[in-house]
Design an enzyme around this catalytic site. Structure first.
Site, PDB file in Angstrom:
ATOM      1  N   HIS A  96      27.457   7.880  86.916  1.00 23.54           N
ATOM      2  CA  HIS A  96      26.439   7.269  87.274  1.00 23.54           C
ATOM      3  C   HIS A  96      24.977   6.958  86.303  1.00 23.54           C
ATOM      4  O   HIS A  96      24.182   5.951  86.400  1.00 23.54           O
ATOM      5  CB  HIS A  96      25.836   7.442  88.665  1.00 23.54           C
ATOM      6  CG  HIS A  96      24.772   8.486  88.928  1.00 23.54           C
ATOM      7  ND1 HIS A  96      25.343   9.796  89.089  1.00 23.54           N
ATOM      8  CD2 HIS A  96      23.609   8.632  88.789  1.00 23.54           C
ATOM      9  CE1 HIS A  96      24.307  10.496  89.125  1.00 23.54           C
ATOM     10  NE2 HIS A  96      23.197   9.900  89.042  1.00 23.54           N
ATOM     11  N   ASP A  97      25.080   8.243  85.424  1.00 26.76           N
ATOM     12  CA  ASP A  97      23.890   8.415  84.638  1.00 26.76           C
ATOM     13  C   ASP A  97      24.330   8.237  83.105  1.00 26.76           C
ATOM     14  O   ASP A  97      23.371   8.331  82.356  1.00 26.76           O
ATOM     15  CB  ASP A  97      23.179   9.562  84.662  1.00 26.76           C
ATOM     16  CG  ASP A  97      22.087   9.699  85.947  1.00 26.76           C
ATOM     17  OD1 ASP A  97      21.436   8.491  86.093  1.00 26.76           O
ATOM     18  OD2 ASP A  97      21.708  10.583  86.192  1.00 26.76           O
ATOM     19  N   ASP A 122      22.365  10.454  95.174  1.00 26.26           N
ATOM     20  CA  ASP A 122      21.593  10.723  93.988  1.00 26.26           C
ATOM     21  C   ASP A 122      20.258  11.076  94.596  1.00 26.26           C
ATOM     22  O   ASP A 122      19.725  12.047  93.993  1.00 26.26           O
ATOM     23  CB  ASP A 122      21.535   9.547  93.303  1.00 26.26           C
ATOM     24  CG  ASP A 122      20.915   9.592  91.766  1.00 26.26           C
ATOM     25  OD1 ASP A 122      21.182  10.842  91.337  1.00 26.26           O
ATOM     26  OD2 ASP A 122      20.541   8.556  91.197  1.00 26.26           O
ATOM     27  N   GLU A 136      22.508   4.647  81.441  1.00 25.56           N
ATOM     28  CA  GLU A 136      21.063   4.945  81.645  1.00 25.56           C
ATOM     29  C   GLU A 136      20.719   5.833  80.607  1.00 25.56           C
ATOM     30  O   GLU A 136      19.647   5.869  79.924  1.00 25.56           O
ATOM     31  CB  GLU A 136      20.733   5.009  83.014  1.00 25.56           C
ATOM     32  CG  GLU A 136      19.186   4.915  83.305  1.00 25.56           C
ATOM     33  CD  GLU A 136      18.858   5.139  84.781  1.00 25.56           C
ATOM     34  OE1 GLU A 136      19.491   4.305  85.452  1.00 25.56           O
ATOM     35  OE2 GLU A 136      18.176   6.151  85.040  1.00 25.56           O
ATOM     36  N   ASP A 137      21.596   7.121  80.355  1.00 22.85           N
ATOM     37  CA  ASP A 137      20.620   8.241  79.620  1.00 22.85           C
ATOM     38  C   ASP A 137      21.306   8.684  78.580  1.00 22.85           C
ATOM     39  O   ASP A 137      21.089   9.713  77.918  1.00 22.85           O
ATOM     40  CB  ASP A 137      20.661   9.555  80.760  1.00 22.85           C
ATOM     41  CG  ASP A 137      19.715   9.267  81.774  1.00 22.85           C
ATOM     42  OD1 ASP A 137      18.983   8.244  81.531  1.00 22.85           O
ATOM     43  OD2 ASP A 137      19.676   9.785  82.641  1.00 22.85           O
ATOM     44  N   HIS A 151      24.169  17.639  87.442  1.00 17.00           N
ATOM     45  CA  HIS A 151      23.662  16.856  88.252  1.00 17.00           C
ATOM     46  C   HIS A 151      24.793  15.687  88.944  1.00 17.00           C
ATOM     47  O   HIS A 151      25.039  15.770  90.007  1.00 17.00           O
ATOM     48  CB  HIS A 151      22.595  16.048  88.063  1.00 17.00           C
ATOM     49  CG  HIS A 151      21.931  14.708  88.457  1.00 17.00           C
ATOM     50  ND1 HIS A 151      21.326  14.881  89.784  1.00 17.00           N
ATOM     51  CD2 HIS A 151      22.142  13.794  88.269  1.00 17.00           C
ATOM     52  CE1 HIS A 151      21.070  13.667  90.169  1.00 17.00           C
ATOM     53  NE2 HIS A 151      21.637  13.026  89.238  1.00 17.00           N
TER      54      HIS A 151
HETATM   55  P1  NDP Z   1      10.864  10.603  86.344  1.00 15.90           P
HETATM   56  O1  NDP Z   1      11.710   9.109  86.456  1.00 15.90           O
HETATM   57  O2  NDP Z   1      10.204  10.694  84.829  1.00 15.90           O
HETATM   58  O3  NDP Z   1      11.658  11.900  86.501  1.00 15.90           O
HETATM   59  C1  NDP Z   1      12.503  12.011  87.690  1.00 15.90           C
HETATM   60  C2  NDP Z   1      13.822  11.932  87.457  1.00 15.90           C
HETATM   61  O4  NDP Z   1      14.297  12.653  86.355  1.00 15.90           O
HETATM   62  C3  NDP Z   1      14.883  11.996  88.297  1.00 15.90           C
HETATM   63  O5  NDP Z   1      14.830  10.824  89.084  1.00 15.90           O
HETATM   64  C4  NDP Z   1      16.090  12.321  87.893  1.00 15.90           C
HETATM   65  O6  NDP Z   1      16.677  11.136  87.391  1.00 15.90           O
HETATM   66  C5  NDP Z   1      15.565  13.058  86.509  1.00 15.90           C
HETATM   67  N1  NDP Z   1      15.544  14.499  86.515  1.00 15.90           N
HETATM   68  C6  NDP Z   1      16.032  15.263  85.534  1.00 15.90           C
HETATM   69  N2  NDP Z   1      15.555  16.714  85.795  1.00 15.90           N
HETATM   70  C7  NDP Z   1      15.165  16.736  87.077  1.00 15.90           C
HETATM   71  C8  NDP Z   1      14.899  17.560  87.978  1.00 15.90           C
HETATM   72  N3  NDP Z   1      15.008  19.152  87.379  1.00 15.90           N
HETATM   73  N4  NDP Z   1      14.449  17.508  89.284  1.00 15.90           N
HETATM   74  C9  NDP Z   1      14.261  16.072  89.732  1.00 15.90           C
HETATM   75  N5  NDP Z   1      14.789  15.097  88.955  1.00 15.90           N
HETATM   76  C10 NDP Z   1      14.984  15.427  87.485  1.00 15.90           C
HETATM   77  O7  NDP Z   1       9.697  10.615  87.552  1.00 15.90           O
HETATM   78  P2  NDP Z   1       8.685   9.364  87.662  1.00 15.90           P
HETATM   79  O8  NDP Z   1       8.259   8.993  86.462  1.00 15.90           O
HETATM   80  O9  NDP Z   1       9.098   8.895  88.795  1.00 15.90           O
HETATM   81  O10 NDP Z   1       7.469  10.498  88.480  1.00 15.90           O
HETATM   82  C11 NDP Z   1       7.432  10.734  89.736  1.00 15.90           C
HETATM   83  C12 NDP Z   1       6.254  10.137  90.314  1.00 15.90           C
HETATM   84  O11 NDP Z   1       5.124  10.517  89.652  1.00 15.90           O
HETATM   85  C13 NDP Z   1       5.889   8.350  90.151  1.00 15.90           C
HETATM   86  O12 NDP Z   1       5.555   7.771  91.509  1.00 15.90           O
HETATM   87  C14 NDP Z   1       4.799   8.290  89.157  1.00 15.90           C
HETATM   88  O13 NDP Z   1       4.053   7.096  89.650  1.00 15.90           O
HETATM   89  C15 NDP Z   1       4.067   9.577  89.058  1.00 15.90           C
HETATM   90  N6  NDP Z   1       3.684  10.144  87.927  1.00 15.90           N
HETATM   91  C16 NDP Z   1       2.588  10.977  87.946  1.00 15.90           C
HETATM   92  C17 NDP Z   1       2.065  11.139  86.865  1.00 15.90           C
HETATM   93  C18 NDP Z   1       0.949  12.423  86.973  1.00 15.90           C
HETATM   94  O14 NDP Z   1       0.789  12.993  86.095  1.00 15.90           O
HETATM   95  N7  NDP Z   1       0.438  12.442  88.161  1.00 15.90           N
HETATM   96  C19 NDP Z   1       2.623  10.863  85.386  1.00 15.90           C
HETATM   97  C20 NDP Z   1       3.680  10.034  85.530  1.00 15.90           C
HETATM   98  C21 NDP Z   1       4.373   9.614  86.912  1.00 15.90           C
HETATM   99  P3  NDP Z   1      18.440  10.863  87.426  1.00 15.90           P
HETATM  100  O15 NDP Z   1      18.953  11.146  88.976  1.00 15.90           O
HETATM  101  O16 NDP Z   1      18.381   9.781  86.901  1.00 15.90           O
HETATM  102  O17 NDP Z   1      18.836  12.190  86.723  1.00 15.90           O
HETATM  103 ZN    ZN Z   2      21.086  10.623  88.872  1.00 16.10          ZN
END
Ligand code: NDP
Ligand code: ZN
Length: 182
Positions: A61-62, A122, A65-66, A35
């Protein structure tokens, strides 16, 4: 030029070590390092970015955070400029997730142009991943909510890099079509 290459290679080595045991959330649990490399390449090849410090920050960048990487460690290895860029795109993990998500929306317009470009790259990569390589257990509703959230964050990052914005818009449009959002 050779200094820039050295910096990028060092950032790749550092980030790969830090993300070593981490996986993305897709069904294949891809290595996490894929990523940040994609984000940096998007900045370079689409955004036309030749700023080595920004490309290094994209690779890192991550990490804060991670992973267990600390700001002090990044400062020691890469200096203040790259640390500051990395921190600009790092969420405060001590806050609840909903607050962090809202803060991304509210603070994006106040960030530096370089941080905005990084965030755009990103979000391009993440929208593409959500649509084509999604987290295994995500419902359609959650994917749609994620795309809608990135749109709000990106609205604060506009006016910095036209080519990245255009790719984001195209990627979002395709994603919305595939997820049946319009
Ligand atoms: P998360 O933050 O939990 O997960 C998304 C983040 O995970 C991305 O920003 C990315 O961050 C990282 N990532 C790792 N693997 C992947 C992949 N394969 N594809 C994409 N991203 C990946 O997401 P949210 O909690 O924000 O969930 C999205 C929305 O869903 C929110 O608006 C929330 O309100 C809602 N929600 C809904 C639920 C439901 O069951 N309906 C439950 C929880 C939330 P990085 O760039 O840092 O790696
Ligand atoms: Zn990222």
């Amino acid at each position: 030029m050779s200094e820039a290459i050295g910096l990028i290679l060092k950032a790749m080595r550092f980030s790969a070590e830090k993300h070593n045991d981490q996986r993305r959330k897709d069904s294949k649990s891809s290595p996490y390092i894929n990523h940040p490399i994609q984000v940096a390449e998007t900045l370079y090849s689409v955004g036309g970015v030749r700023d080595a410090a920004l490309l290094a920050a994209a690779i890192l960048h991550d990490t804060i955070e991670d992973t267990d990487a600390t700001p002090e460690e990044i400062r020691r290895e890469f200096g203040d400029e790259i640390l500051d860029l990395t921190l600009e795109v790092t969420d405060d993990k001590s806050l609840p997730k909903e607050v962090r998500k809202q803060l991304q929306i509210e603070t994006m317009a106040l960030k530096s142009p370089r941080a905005k470009a990084l965030k755009l790259a990103d979000k391009i990569c993440n929208v593409r991943d959500i649509v084509h390589f999604p987290p295994k257990d995500w419902s359609l509703k959650r994917k749609r909510e994620y795309l809608a959230w990135t749109e709000k964050v990106v609205s604060g990052a506009r006016g910095t890099n036209r080519d990245l914005e255009a790719l984001y818009d195209e990627t979002l449009k395709e994603g919305k079509r595939i997820l049946g959002m319009e």
